[in-house]
Motif scaffolding. Structure first.
Motif, PDB file in Angstrom:
ATOM      1  N   ASN A 142       0.844  -1.188   0.000  1.00  0.00           N
ATOM      2  CA  ASN A 142       0.000   0.000   0.000  1.00  0.00           C
ATOM      3  C   ASN A 142       0.885   1.245   0.000  1.00  0.00           C
ATOM      4  O   ASN A 142       1.680   1.445   0.921  1.00  0.00           O
ATOM      5  CB  ASN A 142      -0.914   0.016   1.229  1.00  0.00           C
ATOM      6  N   THR A 143       0.751   2.066  -1.010  1.00  0.00           N
ATOM      7  CA  THR A 143       1.591   3.260  -1.127  1.00  0.00           C
ATOM      8  C   THR A 143       1.233   4.321  -0.100  1.00  0.00           C
ATOM      9  O   THR A 143       1.969   5.295   0.055  1.00  0.00           O
ATOM     10  CB  THR A 143       1.463   3.863  -2.532  1.00  0.00           C
ATOM     11  N   ARG A 144       0.131   4.131   0.621  1.00  0.00           N
ATOM     12  CA  ARG A 144      -0.330   5.119   1.599  1.00  0.00           C
ATOM     13  C   ARG A 144       0.712   5.431   2.660  1.00  0.00           C
ATOM     14  O   ARG A 144       0.784   6.560   3.152  1.00  0.00           O
ATOM     15  CB  ARG A 144      -1.600   4.625   2.293  1.00  0.00           C
ATOM     16  N   TYR A 145       1.541   4.464   3.039  1.00  0.00           N
ATOM     17  CA  TYR A 145       2.487   4.690   4.132  1.00  0.00           C
ATOM     18  C   TYR A 145       3.505   5.767   3.780  1.00  0.00           C
ATOM     19  O   TYR A 145       3.808   6.641   4.594  1.00  0.00           O
ATOM     20  CB  TYR A 145       3.197   3.385   4.501  1.00  0.00           C
ATOM     21  N   ALA A 146       4.048   5.705   2.562  1.00  0.00           N
ATOM     22  CA  ALA A 146       5.046   6.681   2.134  1.00  0.00           C
ATOM     23  C   ALA A 146       4.408   7.960   1.599  1.00  0.00           C
ATOM     24  O   ALA A 146       4.978   9.042   1.727  1.00  0.00           O
ATOM     25  CB  ALA A 146       5.955   6.065   1.071  1.00  0.00           C
ATOM     26  N   GLU A 147       3.218   7.832   1.005  1.00  0.00           N
ATOM     27  CA  GLU A 147       2.613   8.972   0.321  1.00  0.00           C
ATOM     28  C   GLU A 147       1.598   9.728   1.179  1.00  0.00           C
ATOM     29  O   GLU A 147       1.243  10.863   0.851  1.00  0.00           O
ATOM     30  CB  GLU A 147       1.936   8.502  -0.960  1.00  0.00           C
ATOM     31  N   PHE A 148       1.126   9.095   2.250  1.00  0.00           N
ATOM     32  CA  PHE A 148       0.063   9.718   3.042  1.00  0.00           C
ATOM     33  C   PHE A 148       0.423   9.777   4.526  1.00  0.00           C
ATOM     34  O   PHE A 148       0.602  10.846   5.088  1.00  0.00           O
ATOM     35  CB  PHE A 148      -1.239   8.940   2.826  1.00  0.00           C
ATOM     36  N   ASP A 149       0.559   8.615   5.157  1.00  0.00           N
ATOM     37  CA  ASP A 149       0.761   8.575   6.607  1.00  0.00           C
ATOM     38  C   ASP A 149       2.023   9.322   7.044  1.00  0.00           C
ATOM     39  O   ASP A 149       1.968  10.202   7.910  1.00  0.00           O
ATOM     40  CB  ASP A 149       0.837   7.124   7.088  1.00  0.00           C
ATOM     41  N   TYR A 150       3.168   8.927   6.465  1.00  0.00           N
ATOM     42  CA  TYR A 150       4.428   9.520   6.910  1.00  0.00           C
ATOM     43  C   TYR A 150       4.507  11.026   6.652  1.00  0.00           C
ATOM     44  O   TYR A 150       4.922  11.772   7.550  1.00  0.00           O
ATOM     45  CB  TYR A 150       5.618   8.808   6.280  1.00  0.00           C
ATOM     46  N   PRO A 151       4.126  11.518   5.472  1.00  0.00           N
ATOM     47  CA  PRO A 151       4.186  12.971   5.277  1.00  0.00           C
ATOM     48  C   PRO A 151       3.350  13.752   6.286  1.00  0.00           C
ATOM     49  O   PRO A 151       3.760  14.825   6.750  1.00  0.00           O
ATOM     50  CB  PRO A 151       3.642  13.150   3.850  1.00  0.00           C
ATOM     51  N   ILE A 152       2.172  13.219   6.656  1.00  0.00           N
ATOM     52  CA  ILE A 152       1.348  13.902   7.655  1.00  0.00           C
ATOM     53  C   ILE A 152       2.041  13.872   9.020  1.00  0.00           C
ATOM     54  O   ILE A 152       2.064  14.870   9.750  1.00  0.00           O
ATOM     55  CB  ILE A 152      -0.053  13.265   7.738  1.00  0.00           C
ATOM     56  N   MET A 153       2.609  12.730   9.366  1.00  0.00           N
ATOM     57  CA  MET A 153       3.339  12.644  10.632  1.00  0.00           C
ATOM     58  C   MET A 153       4.499  13.630  10.671  1.00  0.00           C
ATOM     59  O   MET A 153       4.698  14.348  11.658  1.00  0.00           O
ATOM     60  CB  MET A 153       3.889  11.227  10.830  1.00  0.00           C
ATOM     61  N   PRO A 170     -18.159  -9.490 -10.376  1.00  0.00           N
ATOM     62  CA  PRO A 170     -19.040  -9.348  -9.218  1.00  0.00           C
ATOM     63  C   PRO A 170     -18.580  -8.193  -8.341  1.00  0.00           C
ATOM     64  O   PRO A 170     -17.416  -7.782  -8.395  1.00  0.00           O
ATOM     65  CB  PRO A 170     -18.890 -10.690  -8.490  1.00  0.00           C
ATOM     66  N   PRO A 171     -19.480  -7.622  -7.521  1.00  0.00           N
ATOM     67  CA  PRO A 171     -19.080  -6.534  -6.619  1.00  0.00           C
ATOM     68  C   PRO A 171     -17.948  -6.966  -5.705  1.00  0.00           C
ATOM     69  O   PRO A 171     -17.905  -8.106  -5.240  1.00  0.00           O
ATOM     70  CB  PRO A 171     -20.362  -6.264  -5.819  1.00  0.00           C
ATOM     71  N   SER A 172     -17.020  -6.027  -5.450  1.00  0.00           N
ATOM     72  CA  SER A 172     -15.906  -6.311  -4.551  1.00  0.00           C
ATOM     73  C   SER A 172     -15.527  -5.053  -3.776  1.00  0.00           C
ATOM     74  O   SER A 172     -14.477  -4.455  -4.000  1.00  0.00           O
ATOM     75  CB  SER A 172     -14.688  -6.824  -5.329  1.00  0.00           C
ATOM     76  N   PRO A 173     -16.404  -4.611  -2.846  1.00  0.00           N
ATOM     77  CA  PRO A 173     -16.082  -3.433  -2.043  1.00  0.00           C
ATOM     78  C   PRO A 173     -14.817  -3.669  -1.230  1.00  0.00           C
ATOM     79  O   PRO A 173     -14.595  -4.770  -0.729  1.00  0.00           O
ATOM     80  CB  PRO A 173     -17.306  -3.288  -1.122  1.00  0.00           C
ATOM     81  N   ALA A 174     -13.980  -2.648  -1.093  1.00  0.00           N
ATOM     82  CA  ALA A 174     -12.736  -2.782  -0.338  1.00  0.00           C
ATOM     83  C   ALA A 174     -12.514  -1.531   0.487  1.00  0.00           C
ATOM     84  O   ALA A 174     -13.387  -0.689   0.636  1.00  0.00           O
ATOM     85  CB  ALA A 174     -11.570  -3.016  -1.298  1.00  0.00           C
ATOM     86  N   ARG A 175     -11.330  -1.434   1.053  1.00  0.00           N
ATOM     87  CA  ARG A 175     -10.951  -0.257   1.824  1.00  0.00           C
ATOM     88  C   ARG A 175      -9.523   0.119   1.457  1.00  0.00           C
ATOM     89  O   ARG A 175      -8.911  -0.499   0.612  1.00  0.00           O
ATOM     90  CB  ARG A 175     -11.046  -0.535   3.331  1.00  0.00           C
ATOM     91  N   THR A 176      -8.987   1.124   2.128  1.00  0.00           N
ATOM     92  CA  THR A 176      -7.620   1.600   1.942  1.00  0.00           C
ATOM     93  C   THR A 176      -7.256   1.881   0.518  1.00  0.00           C
ATOM     94  O   THR A 176      -6.320   1.294  -0.025  1.00  0.00           O
ATOM     95  CB  THR A 176      -6.585   0.599   2.489  1.00  0.00           C
ATOM     96  N   PRO A 177      -7.969   2.779  -0.168  1.00  0.00           N
ATOM     97  CA  PRO A 177      -7.533   3.127  -1.494  1.00  0.00           C
ATOM     98  C   PRO A 177      -6.117   3.681  -1.472  1.00  0.00           C
ATOM     99  O   PRO A 177      -5.728   4.324  -0.507  1.00  0.00           O
ATOM    100  CB  PRO A 177      -8.531   4.185  -1.953  1.00  0.00           C
ATOM    101  N   ASN A 178      -5.356   3.439  -2.524  1.00  0.00           N
ATOM    102  CA  ASN A 178      -3.954   3.863  -2.537  1.00  0.00           C
ATOM    103  C   ASN A 178      -3.761   5.289  -3.005  1.00  0.00           C
ATOM    104  O   ASN A 178      -2.645   5.760  -3.049  1.00  0.00           O
ATOM    105  CB  ASN A 178      -3.146   2.920  -3.424  1.00  0.00           C
ATOM    106  N   SER A 179      -4.840   5.960  -3.374  1.00  0.00           N
ATOM    107  CA  SER A 179      -4.695   7.360  -3.778  1.00  0.00           C
ATOM    108  C   SER A 179      -4.637   8.202  -2.523  1.00  0.00           C
ATOM    109  O   SER A 179      -5.513   8.129  -1.662  1.00  0.00           O
ATOM    110  CB  SER A 179      -5.881   7.800  -4.632  1.00  0.00           C
ATOM    111  N   PRO A 180      -3.605   9.049  -2.360  1.00  0.00           N
ATOM    112  CA  PRO A 180      -3.384   9.781  -1.115  1.00  0.00           C
ATOM    113  C   PRO A 180      -4.572  10.574  -0.601  1.00  0.00           C
ATOM    114  O   PRO A 180      -4.799  10.610   0.587  1.00  0.00           O
ATOM    115  CB  PRO A 180      -2.200  10.705  -1.464  1.00  0.00           C
ATOM    116  N   PRO A 181      -5.398  11.258  -1.459  1.00  0.00           N
ATOM    117  CA  PRO A 181      -6.451  12.102  -0.915  1.00  0.00           C
ATOM    118  C   PRO A 181      -7.462  11.360  -0.050  1.00  0.00           C
ATOM    119  O   PRO A 181      -8.069  11.933   0.807  1.00  0.00           O
ATOM    120  CB  PRO A 181      -7.123  12.680  -2.164  1.00  0.00           C
ATOM    121  N   CYS A 182      -7.698  10.058  -0.326  1.00  0.00           N
ATOM    122  CA  CYS A 182      -8.735   9.351   0.423  1.00  0.00           C
ATOM    123  C   CYS A 182      -8.206   8.114   1.113  1.00  0.00           C
ATOM    124  O   CYS A 182      -8.977   7.243   1.492  1.00  0.00           O
ATOM    125  CB  CYS A 182      -9.900   8.990  -0.483  1.00  0.00           C
ATOM    126  N   SER A 183      -6.904   8.001   1.262  1.00  0.00           N
ATOM    127  CA  SER A 183      -6.326   6.784   1.840  1.00  0.00           C
ATOM    128  C   SER A 183      -6.723   6.625   3.279  1.00  0.00           C
ATOM    129  O   SER A 183      -6.710   7.569   4.052  1.00  0.00           O
ATOM    130  CB  SER A 183      -4.809   6.828   1.730  1.00  0.00           C
TER     131      SER A 183
END
Length: 286
Positions: free
Chosen positions: A65-76, A271-284
């Motif tokens: 998940n790219t969220r760690y480098a692109e979202f979580d860490y920059p905010i921290m 078939p439908p496949s709802p998920a979570r944690t999108p990798n796009s930074p704005p909504c991660s």
């Protein structure tokens, strides 16, 4: 609430008192809990108790998940700078999903005498020894996202059960008004070493059980999309591609692997496949 570990024993997971709003990353209360800020109110009222020239070690679990480098860490990093008048700094390391690598990264931070460690554990049970080592060295540990075992000083996360409930509800809604208990669902859950995965699964099941049939269910090592693809391929082989009404995916990265398996089977209408944690930074998410 108790949740299973990979070895069959059970560990305590945070109850309602541990539930925090997602997005409050390294805000005032966790820093205050670790003695860096002396504050009885908000972070804006905090006064330094240790000085602002601190080093915060940030340990993230995996790179799928790219969220760690692109979202979580920059905010921290930005929050650390905000709370320390730009005098504090962050050291970042990502274990790439390997617990032994994270052990070495954490040992390096202990040896370098960082002031605080923010830890999102690869394996919440296996990391216990390293948390104890940090404690012995006088370094506070904030468990972030996943509740690490051991003598942690604070825990910041989100309501994982509610996340699972929303996932499950979305899946049922995607099936439409004619949803029936005969509808077969495949569940691709998260890593067995991540306590959050069991909570997401429990929340989802609270919405799915009694409404659909869970035909196959997998706990996916390291949240790996390639493993999820293999699991989905196996489920298609067992159930038949035309007999799967929907797929539950615990995050978007794994959903990518699931979709590959579905397409490889020859399905054109997925078939439908709802998920979570999108990798796009704005909504991660987490």
């Amino acid at each position: 609430m108790l949740h299973p570990r990979p070895d069959g024993t059970r560990s305590e997971h945070p109850n309602a008192s541990y539930r925090h709003i997602r997005g409050r990353v390294l805000a005032g209360p966790p820093l205050a809990a670790c003695g860096v800020l002396d504050s009885s109110g908000s972070s804006s009222d905090a006064t330094p108790a240790k000085g602002n020239d601190i080093t915060v070690g940030v340990l993230m679990p995996e790179k799928t998940n790219t969220r760690y480098a692109e979202f979580d860490y920059p905010i921290m990093k930005a929050k650390i700078q905000e709370l320390t008048a730009d005098k504090g700094k962050a050291e970042y390391a990502n274990a790439g999903g390997v617990a032994s690598v994270q052990d070495k990264q954490m040992q390096k931070m202990i040896d370098e005498k960082v002031d605080i460690i923010v830890l999102d554990a690869v394996d919440s049970h296996a990391i216990r020894t390293m948390v104890a080592k940090a404690k012995a060295a006088g370094i506070p540990v904030i468990a972030y996202d996943r509740l690490a075992e051991g003598p942690i000083d604070a825990y910041v996360s989100f309501d994982g059960e509610l996340v699972g409930e929303v996932q499950g509800r979305s899946l049922v809604e995607a099936l439409g008004s004619n949803v029936d208990t005969s509808d077969k669902i495949v569940m691709i859950n998260g890593s067995p070493t991540d306590p959050n995965a069991a909570v997401f699964k429990g929340g989802a099941l609270s919405e799915l059980q009694g409404k659909v049939t869970i035909a196959e269910s997998y706990n996916t090592k390291a949240w790996d999309p390639d493993v999820a693809q293999q699991e989905m391929t196996e489920a298609i082989s067992k159930l038949g591609k035309g007999n799967i009404a929907a797929v539950y995916s615990a995050n978007d990265a794994m959903a990518g692997g699931i979709i590959k398996a579905l397409k490889a089977s020859g399905l054109t209408k997925l078939p439908p496949s709802p998920a979570r944690t999108p990798n796009s930074p704005p909504c991660s998410g987490s």
